[in-house]
Motif scaffolding. Sequence first.
Motif, PDB file in Angstrom:
ATOM      1  N   GLY A   1      50.337  35.545  49.693  1.00 42.03           N
ATOM      2  CA  GLY A   1      50.539  36.536  50.746  1.00 42.03           C
ATOM      3  C   GLY A   1      49.760  36.243  52.001  1.00 42.03           C
ATOM      4  O   GLY A   1      49.912  36.925  53.013  1.00 42.03           O
ATOM      5  N   ALA A   2      48.908  35.204  51.974  1.00 46.91           N
ATOM      6  CA  ALA A   2      48.111  34.842  53.151  1.00 46.91           C
ATOM      7  C   ALA A   2      48.915  33.926  54.055  1.00 46.91           C
ATOM      8  O   ALA A   2      49.709  33.110  53.584  1.00 46.91           O
ATOM      9  CB  ALA A   2      46.824  34.150  52.718  1.00 46.91           C
TER      10      ALA A   2
ATOM     11  N   LEU B   1      47.259  27.462  64.952  1.00 43.05           N
ATOM     12  CA  LEU B   1      46.159  26.743  64.311  1.00 43.05           C
ATOM     13  C   LEU B   1      46.241  26.930  62.801  1.00 43.05           C
ATOM     14  O   LEU B   1      46.661  27.998  62.328  1.00 43.05           O
ATOM     15  CB  LEU B   1      44.814  27.287  64.801  1.00 43.05           C
ATOM     16  CG  LEU B   1      44.592  27.261  66.313  1.00 43.05           C
ATOM     17  CD1 LEU B   1      43.468  28.213  66.699  1.00 43.05           C
ATOM     18  CD2 LEU B   1      44.275  25.854  66.777  1.00 43.05           C
ATOM     19  N   PRO B   2      45.838  25.939  62.024  1.00 43.49           N
ATOM     20  CA  PRO B   2      45.789  26.136  60.565  1.00 43.49           C
ATOM     21  C   PRO B   2      44.833  27.272  60.227  1.00 43.49           C
ATOM     22  O   PRO B   2      43.759  27.387  60.830  1.00 43.49           O
ATOM     23  CB  PRO B   2      45.267  24.797  60.044  1.00 43.49           C
ATOM     24  CG  PRO B   2      45.502  23.823  61.153  1.00 43.49           C
ATOM     25  CD  PRO B   2      45.400  24.602  62.422  1.00 43.49           C
ATOM     26  N   ILE B   3      45.201  28.091  59.263  1.00 40.82           N
ATOM     27  CA  ILE B   3      44.379  29.258  58.936  1.00 40.82           C
ATOM     28  C   ILE B   3      42.972  28.827  58.508  1.00 40.82           C
ATOM     29  O   ILE B   3      41.997  29.560  58.717  1.00 40.82           O
ATOM     30  CB  ILE B   3      45.051  30.110  57.828  1.00 40.82           C
ATOM     31  CG1 ILE B   3      44.379  31.479  57.701  1.00 40.82           C
ATOM     32  CG2 ILE B   3      45.080  29.376  56.505  1.00 40.82           C
ATOM     33  CD1 ILE B   3      44.533  32.372  58.901  1.00 40.82           C
ATOM     34  N   GLU B   4      42.837  27.605  57.975  1.00 37.07           N
ATOM     35  CA  GLU B   4      41.519  27.120  57.545  1.00 37.07           C
ATOM     36  C   GLU B   4      40.548  26.987  58.712  1.00 37.07           C
ATOM     37  O   GLU B   4      39.334  26.896  58.497  1.00 37.07           O
ATOM     38  CB  GLU B   4      41.662  25.755  56.850  1.00 37.07           C
ATOM     39  CG  GLU B   4      42.432  25.775  55.545  1.00 37.07           C
ATOM     40  CD  GLU B   4      43.951  25.759  55.745  1.00 37.07           C
ATOM     41  OE1 GLU B   4      44.669  25.950  54.743  1.00 37.07           O
ATOM     42  OE2 GLU B   4      44.406  25.569  56.901  1.00 37.07           O
ATOM     43  N   GLU B   5      41.072  26.959  59.934  1.00 43.34           N
ATOM     44  CA  GLU B   5      40.193  26.796  61.086  1.00 43.34           C
ATOM     45  C   GLU B   5      39.671  28.118  61.641  1.00 43.34           C
ATOM     46  O   GLU B   5      38.906  28.118  62.613  1.00 43.34           O
ATOM     47  CB  GLU B   5      40.928  26.015  62.194  1.00 43.34           C
ATOM     48  CG  GLU B   5      41.141  24.551  61.850  1.00 43.34           C
ATOM     49  CD  GLU B   5      41.648  23.740  63.019  1.00 43.34           C
ATOM     50  OE1 GLU B   5      41.448  24.167  64.168  1.00 43.34           O
ATOM     51  OE2 GLU B   5      42.266  22.682  62.780  1.00 43.34           O
ATOM     52  N   TRP B   6      40.034  29.226  61.041  1.00 43.69           N
ATOM     53  CA  TRP B   6      39.552  30.521  61.526  1.00 43.69           C
ATOM     54  C   TRP B   6      38.027  30.543  61.698  1.00 43.69           C
ATOM     55  O   TRP B   6      37.532  30.958  62.753  1.00 43.69           O
ATOM     56  CB  TRP B   6      40.006  31.646  60.588  1.00 43.69           C
ATOM     57  CG  TRP B   6      39.482  32.991  60.959  1.00 43.69           C
ATOM     58  CD1 TRP B   6      38.300  33.551  60.569  1.00 43.69           C
ATOM     59  CD2 TRP B   6      40.106  33.952  61.834  1.00 43.69           C
ATOM     60  NE1 TRP B   6      38.143  34.799  61.135  1.00 43.69           N
ATOM     61  CE2 TRP B   6      39.233  35.063  61.912  1.00 43.69           C
ATOM     62  CE3 TRP B   6      41.301  33.973  62.546  1.00 43.69           C
ATOM     63  CZ2 TRP B   6      39.529  36.191  62.675  1.00 43.69           C
ATOM     64  CZ3 TRP B   6      41.596  35.095  63.303  1.00 43.69           C
ATOM     65  CH2 TRP B   6      40.722  36.195  63.369  1.00 43.69           C
TER      66      TRP B   6
ATOM     67  N   ALA C   1      42.818  41.544  61.227  1.00 44.16           N
ATOM     68  CA  ALA C   1      42.361  40.290  60.639  1.00 44.16           C
ATOM     69  C   ALA C   1      41.915  40.495  59.197  1.00 44.16           C
ATOM     70  O   ALA C   1      42.137  39.631  58.347  1.00 44.16           O
ATOM     71  CB  ALA C   1      41.215  39.718  61.475  1.00 44.16           C
ATOM     72  N   GLU C   2      41.340  41.647  58.912  1.00 44.37           N
ATOM     73  CA  GLU C   2      40.855  41.909  57.552  1.00 44.37           C
ATOM     74  C   GLU C   2      41.987  41.919  56.532  1.00 44.37           C
ATOM     75  O   GLU C   2      41.772  41.719  55.341  1.00 44.37           O
ATOM     76  CB  GLU C   2      40.108  43.245  57.503  1.00 44.37           C
ATOM     77  CG  GLU C   2      40.986  44.449  57.786  1.00 44.37           C
ATOM     78  CD  GLU C   2      40.197  45.724  58.048  1.00 44.37           C
ATOM     79  OE1 GLU C   2      40.533  46.750  57.444  1.00 44.37           O
ATOM     80  OE2 GLU C   2      39.254  45.686  58.868  1.00 44.37           O
TER      81      GLU C   2
ATOM     82  N   GLU D   1      40.121  36.365  52.495  1.00 45.22           N
ATOM     83  CA  GLU D   1      38.745  36.876  52.458  1.00 45.22           C
ATOM     84  C   GLU D   1      37.715  35.762  52.560  1.00 45.22           C
ATOM     85  O   GLU D   1      36.681  35.903  53.222  1.00 45.22           O
ATOM     86  CB  GLU D   1      38.539  37.672  51.168  1.00 45.22           C
ATOM     87  CG  GLU D   1      37.190  38.371  51.084  1.00 45.22           C
ATOM     88  CD  GLU D   1      37.042  39.221  49.836  1.00 45.22           C
ATOM     89  OE1 GLU D   1      35.930  39.735  49.608  1.00 45.22           O
ATOM     90  OE2 GLU D   1      38.029  39.353  49.092  1.00 45.22           O
ATOM     91  N   ALA D   2      38.000  34.620  51.928  1.00 42.46           N
ATOM     92  CA  ALA D   2      37.037  33.520  51.938  1.00 42.46           C
ATOM     93  C   ALA D   2      36.830  32.939  53.328  1.00 42.46           C
ATOM     94  O   ALA D   2      35.798  32.317  53.596  1.00 42.46           O
ATOM     95  CB  ALA D   2      37.509  32.416  50.987  1.00 42.46           C
ATOM     96  N   LEU D   3      37.810  33.126  54.210  1.00 39.80           N
ATOM     97  CA  LEU D   3      37.730  32.574  55.568  1.00 39.80           C
ATOM     98  C   LEU D   3      37.327  33.614  56.598  1.00 39.80           C
ATOM     99  O   LEU D   3      36.973  33.256  57.728  1.00 39.80           O
ATOM    100  CB  LEU D   3      39.092  31.982  55.964  1.00 39.80           C
ATOM    101  CG  LEU D   3      39.628  30.841  55.098  1.00 39.80           C
ATOM    102  CD1 LEU D   3      41.057  30.501  55.511  1.00 39.80           C
ATOM    103  CD2 LEU D   3      38.730  29.616  55.202  1.00 39.80           C
ATOM    104  N   LEU D   4      37.389  34.882  56.225  1.00 35.48           N
ATOM    105  CA  LEU D   4      37.174  35.961  57.190  1.00 35.48           C
ATOM    106  C   LEU D   4      35.679  36.211  57.397  1.00 35.48           C
ATOM    107  O   LEU D   4      35.087  37.140  56.851  1.00 35.48           O
ATOM    108  CB  LEU D   4      37.861  37.246  56.707  1.00 35.48           C
ATOM    109  CG  LEU D   4      37.847  38.426  57.679  1.00 35.48           C
ATOM    110  CD1 LEU D   4      38.632  38.092  58.947  1.00 35.48           C
ATOM    111  CD2 LEU D   4      38.405  39.671  57.018  1.00 35.48           C
ATOM    112  N   HIS D   5      35.089  35.336  58.196  1.00 32.54           N
ATOM    113  CA  HIS D   5      33.656  35.484  58.463  1.00 32.54           C
ATOM    114  C   HIS D   5      33.321  34.760  59.762  1.00 32.54           C
ATOM    115  O   HIS D   5      34.071  33.906  60.236  1.00 32.54           O
ATOM    116  CB  HIS D   5      32.813  34.917  57.312  1.00 32.54           C
ATOM    117  CG  HIS D   5      32.979  33.440  57.102  1.00 32.54           C
ATOM    118  ND1 HIS D   5      32.344  32.494  57.875  1.00 32.54           N
ATOM    119  CD2 HIS D   5      33.732  32.736  56.211  1.00 32.54           C
ATOM    120  CE1 HIS D   5      32.673  31.291  57.471  1.00 32.54           C
ATOM    121  NE2 HIS D   5      33.524  31.395  56.468  1.00 32.54           N
TER     122      HIS D   5
END
Length: 396
Positions: A85-86, A100-105, A191-192, A197-201
Amino acid sequence: MTSFPRPATELSADEARRIALRAQGLLGAPDRRAGVRGVLRRLGAVQLDTISVLARSHELVPYARLGATGRDTVEDAYWKPGRTGAPHAFEYWSHAACILPIEEWPHFAFRRRAYRDRPHWNHELPAGTYEQVIKHLRAEGPLTATELGGAKRTSEWWDWSSTKVAVERALMYGEVVCVERRGWKRVYDLAERAVPEALLHDRLDDTECLRRLVRLAGRALGVGTRADLADYHRLKAEQVDAVIADSGLVPVTVAGWGRPAWADPAALETPPRGRHRTTLLSPFDSLVWERARTERIFGFTHRLEAYVPRPKRVHGYYAMPVLAGGRLVGRVDPGREGRTLVARQVTLDGPKAVPAVAQALVEAASWVDCTDVRVERVDAPEMRAPLAGELARLLA
């Protein structure tokens, strides 16, 4: 004056050019299994733009690397959530407005902090509007600015409503994320909810954000000067200087560049080999983002003339560089009339470019479901007949 370490390797201009092409996914076999998402991860950023001639720029970028890829497939690759779902991507300010790739957040925490600390904005925001937008999204999102209460106050493109100002500010702050484009409108959500969750920081400090972005820029470019590395994600020169020594990039010398350069160490391990792509490039393709770099590597002056008054245009409204054999061999200003791709203006780098330009035109026509190609103007009139003949042969 910043001092740089002694270069570890010397590259010829040709070696640097081929390294750059491979890094950008335009030399060697395309990774079709990874598809559009693989292109996005490789490049690290795909620029968005409102202009649509054959297609929008973010569609042209994977087309240039993978060939004919359905436009719905491209959009789904960017925006359709994965099994968890992400999202696979998000939109933010990088080189410009980019996917941008979500990993780059986490890497853009430095920019989000800078926006939050910004003392002045061009638009005033009435008290309570920002909080109301966040509340609305929490209750009913994802939503467009219109669904939130209005994107504009008047018909002027720049005259945003207070709701649009608020949600765009929330996007810059990182409290809101663009989860897709719907009819070219941004669709916003919290964004939340949208970012894993692991990238949301925002735990990475500014130095670490910059170090990682410079490293990623070096990988996407293959080899580049300080200006090249800075331009990729629109960093400042001094920001690059502060982290380049710890970025993992290798100092190199490139013949004819006249400036210090750095290379991705993985790019130096094996010589770039494989088949070159023959294709039309978006004017916003990351291969030609930086004008000085494009001139340095390809001897090609690239300029978008869409915003130049018509009488002052040299190569046309949306002149697309033609890539063939690892060189930029011409330009095409395209258009469409029904099922005909119209080359309104063609510039060729000599007679040897004719077959490649014809091939690029025919392949692009097929991709956008055109069955014919018509050439209106060729800058060198003596090449008009050879180009028409080659097009006729390919279309037969």
